[in-house]
Design a protein around this motif. Sequence first.
Motif, mmCIF file in Angstrom:
data_model
loop_
_atom_site.group_PDB
_atom_site.id
_atom_site.type_symbol
_atom_site.label_atom_id
_atom_site.label_comp_id
_atom_site.label_asym_id
_atom_site.label_seq_id
_atom_site.Cartn_x
_atom_site.Cartn_y
_atom_site.Cartn_z
ATOM 1 N N LEU A 67 53.088 31.364 -4.195
ATOM 2 C CA LEU A 67 52.106 32.406 -3.371
ATOM 3 C C LEU A 67 51.367 32.833 -4.088
ATOM 4 O O LEU A 67 50.009 33.167 -3.529
ATOM 5 C CB LEU A 67 53.095 33.322 -2.730
ATOM 6 C CG LEU A 67 54.277 32.889 -1.879
ATOM 7 C CD1 LEU A 67 54.973 34.198 -1.554
ATOM 8 C CD2 LEU A 67 53.416 32.481 -0.518
ATOM 9 N N PHE A 93 48.127 36.964 -1.398
ATOM 10 C CA PHE A 93 49.522 37.084 -2.384
ATOM 11 C C PHE A 93 48.836 36.957 -3.689
ATOM 12 O O PHE A 93 49.504 37.772 -4.610
ATOM 13 C CB PHE A 93 50.430 35.855 -2.149
ATOM 14 C CG PHE A 93 50.812 35.867 -0.790
ATOM 15 C CD1 PHE A 93 51.748 36.765 -0.058
ATOM 16 C CD2 PHE A 93 50.432 34.829 0.172
ATOM 17 C CE1 PHE A 93 52.058 36.291 1.265
ATOM 18 C CE2 PHE A 93 50.517 34.852 1.369
ATOM 19 C CZ PHE A 93 51.783 35.386 2.082
ATOM 20 N N LEU A 130 54.802 40.921 -5.266
ATOM 21 C CA LEU A 130 54.779 39.513 -5.097
ATOM 22 C C LEU A 130 56.263 39.082 -5.001
ATOM 23 O O LEU A 130 56.923 38.374 -4.410
ATOM 24 C CB LEU A 130 54.100 38.451 -5.891
ATOM 25 C CG LEU A 130 54.103 37.296 -5.779
ATOM 26 C CD1 LEU A 130 53.439 36.704 -4.394
ATOM 27 C CD2 LEU A 130 53.064 36.505 -6.647
#
Length: 632
Positions: free
Chosen positions: A12, A18, A26
Amino acid sequence: MNTIALRISDFLKNHPPFSMLQTEQLLAISQAVEVHYIEKGQIVFETETPVKDQFYIVKDGAIGLYRNNHSNLVDECDEGDIFGLRALMRQGTYQLSAMAMEESILYSISANLLTEYITVNQKASTFLLQTFVSNSNFNTTDSFIDGAIKNAADMPDFNEELSASYSKNPIHCSPETSIQEAAKTMTLKRVGSIIITQNKKPIGIITDKDLRVKIATGTVSIDKPVTEIMSAPVITYPKNISVAEAQIAMLQHKITHLCITEDGSNQSELKGVLSEHDIIVVRENNASVLVKEIKRANTTKELQLIIQKTQQLLNRYIAQELPIRYITSINSAIINSLTNKIIEFAISKMVTAPPVPFAWLAIGSQGRQEQLLLTDQDNCLVFEDVSPELHQQTQDYFLLLAKEITIQLNQVGFEFCPANMMGSNPKWCLSVSQWQAQFKRWITKPDQDNLMLCTIFFDFERVYGDSDMVDQLSDSIFKSIDSYEIFLNYLGLNALQNPPPLSFFRNFLVEDSGEHKDQFDIKARAIMPLVDAARLLILSKEIKAHNSTIARYTKLAELEPQNSDLYFACIEAFKNLLYFRTQQGLLHEDSGRYINLQTLSKANKLELKSAFKAVKAIQELIQVRFKLSQLM
């Protein structure tokens, strides 16, 4: 943290939004992500089904987004692409279906994770705003600008970047007001909220939900002051908040109402309230929804109401100063969709089906996709060649069909053409070979009348029917021009009929007689010279795929980089003139063609005069390129 969550985090962090999150944000998301293994052909979600409380990011594989029962591929999402987020923001049902194009791995992220970790991050939230209004899978291209919108499925939702329409007369009360009195006021005014103000500044809000949860349950007495149950502090925004900003703010703060204040803070005067319902109303009156309403319509009366909504939509777009090319593309898509529906209505009223394939063409400004205000009709019909003995009865059929089409167009708001340039006129309802012969005659005998017809009919766009025969018409135009090249010189002379619209003393050239005496004709003296020049130059290049004036100048700039500055100046001038005419038309509820100069500010006049420089420059180029001084 477990190994799977770490792997998800590593993936991500390479993809926005992200990549914009703090490490702890995250990691928190990665621990809560759900992993899905999807077989080829497996459905992720279907059109018209309720939106799930999550959106998706593709880890591996490819997911196709489709319309019309998986028959129309709209977008393909591969590694790192996000889908389903717009639907999650919008709620309701999915407008697209998602199906695996190959074996895929997906990560799903819940709405709670979105609001808790992503929308609270400034960079990520800004990214969401920018991409949310782009109508693409986090791929901020404006590819639809390169051509007119042909299908409502491709239509972007510009309401996201419009300023939201809010209630400008908010119901409010003082902090001392009892809950009972506030509830009575809400009931009397039929509103779902009341703002508590002090010195005209919002300090709290009560909604129907507060009354249900805190009063109906007996938690708080109705005799208590509103301050006992109000939510505080209120969330405030300035008057120009966009629909996208409003939706994200409501999602982020888990609320259904925003206070609109003078400067956007809770320390300035309350100006209005924006509710979740207001957002829904805006979304229900956008271009995509209007096209869907057209498809569902069963009567011309319904279409008439849609035309009224279209004009309201146009008003909003103009007021918000959206790019004119966006507006014309959307407006053309709506009008074309409506015309298609009317043609279907008309065919259904005929005793028999059309005897041969045919096409309905828009000509003039609608053919160039530049019609914004409701003007008169300009259209024609072409049908497939038939044997001589069948020609008359075939033409009679299509004349009857065209008459029904033009009548219904008139019923929904498009006036009949005063010059009778409509498909119901036998002159403009012809077979392919007849149109080709007529085009050749106009080109090889370029008198004033034929040149005028060329400037109207050579700007055609297929609205309905067979596309092959329309291509044949285009090809025949270039073939005839090749055999009679001096036609372009005559067309050039015609393009110079209206010189730059300023007199020797730098005054506007106005009408000197008739109904519009002393008024400025912005169409004939400013807009059409730019239109005529673009048509002439693009015809000289034998390019048929560019009908709109802006698209023509853009293509010319690409073909002639040495003149690109001039062509881009023509684009800006044309956009400004078209915008100005539309504003005037909406203001005075007319075509906007004739302008009373006395009503213009000095700034308006300067803007117009600036646009006229491009008219002068492009006409000078035409005069030199086509050696017109020898013919004048």
